[in-house]
Enzyme design. Sequence first.
Site, PDB file in Angstrom:
ATOM      1  N   CYS A  49       3.596  -0.250 -12.285  1.00  0.00           N
ATOM      2  CA  CYS A  49       3.780   0.979 -13.073  1.00  0.00           C
ATOM      3  C   CYS A  49       4.960   0.741 -14.008  1.00  0.00           C
ATOM      4  CB  CYS A  49       3.951   2.220 -12.188  1.00  0.00           C
ATOM      5  SG  CYS A  49       5.335   2.169 -11.068  1.00  0.00           S
ATOM      6  N   ASP A  87      -0.291  -4.058  -5.925  1.00  0.00           N
ATOM      7  CA  ASP A  87       0.358  -2.999  -6.713  1.00  0.00           C
ATOM      8  C   ASP A  87       1.852  -3.208  -6.477  1.00  0.00           C
ATOM      9  OD1 ASP A  87       0.706  -0.735  -8.243  1.00  0.00           O
ATOM     10  OD2 ASP A  87       0.346   0.658  -6.583  1.00  0.00           O
ATOM     11  N   ALA A  92       0.790  -1.237   0.000  1.00  0.00           N
ATOM     12  CA  ALA A  92       0.000   0.000   0.000  1.00  0.00           C
ATOM     13  C   ALA A  92       0.820   1.283   0.000  1.00  0.00           C
ATOM     14  CB  ALA A  92      -0.946   0.003   1.200  1.00  0.00           C
ATOM     15  N   GLY A  93       2.103   1.238   0.386  1.00  0.00           N
ATOM     16  CA  GLY A  93       2.850   2.485   0.552  1.00  0.00           C
ATOM     17  C   GLY A  93       3.106   3.189  -0.765  1.00  0.00           C
ATOM     18  N   PRO A  94       2.984   4.520  -0.798  1.00  0.00           N
ATOM     19  CA  PRO A  94       2.660   5.453   0.290  1.00  0.00           C
ATOM     20  C   PRO A  94       1.161   5.664   0.532  1.00  0.00           C
ATOM     21  CG  PRO A  94       3.260   6.678  -1.687  1.00  0.00           C
ATOM     22  CD  PRO A  94       3.402   5.215  -2.034  1.00  0.00           C
ATOM     23  N   GLY A  95       0.292   5.004  -0.226  1.00  0.00           N
ATOM     24  CA  GLY A  95      -1.113   5.037   0.171  1.00  0.00           C
ATOM     25  C   GLY A  95      -2.075   5.718  -0.788  1.00  0.00           C
ATOM     26  N   GLY A  96      -1.601   6.109  -1.962  1.00  0.00           N
ATOM     27  CA  GLY A  96      -2.486   6.805  -2.908  1.00  0.00           C
ATOM     28  C   GLY A  96      -3.671   5.936  -3.326  1.00  0.00           C
ATOM     29  N   LYS A  97      -3.384   4.716  -3.784  1.00  0.00           N
ATOM     30  CA  LYS A  97      -4.488   3.868  -4.239  1.00  0.00           C
ATOM     31  C   LYS A  97      -5.329   3.418  -3.042  1.00  0.00           C
ATOM     32  CE  LYS A  97      -1.830   2.388  -8.206  1.00  0.00           C
ATOM     33  NZ  LYS A  97      -0.506   2.849  -7.670  1.00  0.00           N
TER      34      LYS A  97
END
Length: 485
Positions: A417, A364, A292-297
Amino acid sequence: MPEPGRRRPNAPRRGGRPPAPRRSVDPARLAAYDVLRAVRVDGAYANLALPDLLRKHGLTGRDAGFATELASGTLRRQGTYDAVVAACVDRPLAKVEAKVLDALRLGAHQLLAMRVPDHAAISTTVDLVRARVGQGPAGFTNAVLRRVGEHDLASWVRRVAPDVAGDPVGFAAVAHSHPRWVVSALAHALARAGRDAGELDALLAADNEPPAVTLVARPGRVGRDELVAATGGTPTQLSPHGVLLPGGDPGATDAVARGAAGVQDEGSQLVALALSEAPLDGRDERWLDLCAGPGGKAALLAALAAGRGARLSANEAQEHRTVLVRRALSEPDGALVAGVDEVVTGDGTAPRWEPGTFDRVLVDAPCSGLGALRRRPESRWRRTPGDLRDLVPLQRRLLDAALDVTRPGGLVVYATCSPVPAETVEVVDAVLAGRDDVRALAPGAALPQVPDAAGPALADGTATLQLWPHVHRTDAMFVALLQRT
Ligand SMILES: C[S@@+](CC[C@H](N)C(=O)[O-])C[C@H]1O[C@@H](n2cnc3c(N)ncnc32)[C@H](O)[C@@H]1O
């Protein structure tokens, strides 16, 4: 465009004297120089180093914009500038003092890619070198930049790049300032996605364009129309939650300050939507973001989960990044936002949850980031082909573990990405080959509004989704959708 060999109209004459010393060095150029130094010496990320250095040098508004473009553009175009500078010095580039080379690159960017008059580009760079390195190197800098200024960028590329017919990859590497192996990897990625080889130029050129700033309006926390009205931005075409900013400081927007909106590439928004919008039979209550880091999604997923009564668990391996996730998932008063169950630090390859716990899981995965080169100016020079050797086994283990904690019938999105097949379809195929409890689904059904995004097919023929900077104006996000059976 001038013919090869033609002098630029305002090109300086060779052999002129170094400009007279100035009393002070321009703070915007000093800030850009300090960014390059931080990247080279401290291994800093330019986009993280910039805000502090802009503040330290007291830069705001247009001056901050100039320093940002100077530092970021120089880092992106470093490969081209090094080839140009190498043609203007009488020794191998490796023998030029690193501090001086940084300044020469900054000077080259101003001369060849920014609308800075030659005399200003040269004299300010000479001042910088005199102040930071010494008088001798200042004279050298003056002589080299005068030579750089004798031709424009297109003319220099024709002079210093390999012949395009004999060595197209080498030509593209110099012309578009990418390491040779990255050019080859991206060409291969386009081919595997069935795209025209002629798109390579446009893709590499897109990597050199600073991305437009896009916000996400987190549903249930701020409406997109409200965010458009507050920022003067425009709705994005592909994500129903995106707002394209006309410029300015996103942090100054109240919705961003209170976490109801955030800065997020439209491609990243689409990855979260690929998971949330994929049709699911049965229970839809527990969602997991495994990396999850840094947490945007995670912040977008939490908002979407809250809207339908589901709850998100966010996991991240590195404690300092879990801190960022927790911040992204918290209200200004520190309470977790609606839709969040827990934020934990843990190794996603050995998750703490029982098998079959979750209904929707996002992987991700940590990846080479070769699809986000626009956003990270220095990263193309840091990455090596060896990175994939370490990343691919980790990516496989993370996807395998994600499938284990997904309930039968539940969904997993595997995303990167990066468009490089070794870390996209080949990871998914390898994991599918080792299991008989998973089937692949086409992710496009969840994102019907996204055109021209067919990724390479999986071994069983199932479609994947691949975004491209030159087509969708997003990062090159890859998405595969899997279902536990
Ligand atoms: C591509 S980033 C995720 C970006 C994030 N989803 C977002 O939108 O902000 C990948 C993350 O995976 C984390 N990571 C690396 N190895 C991991 C592991 N074994 N388990 C869990 N997370 C891991 C990295 O620290 C990194 O934060």
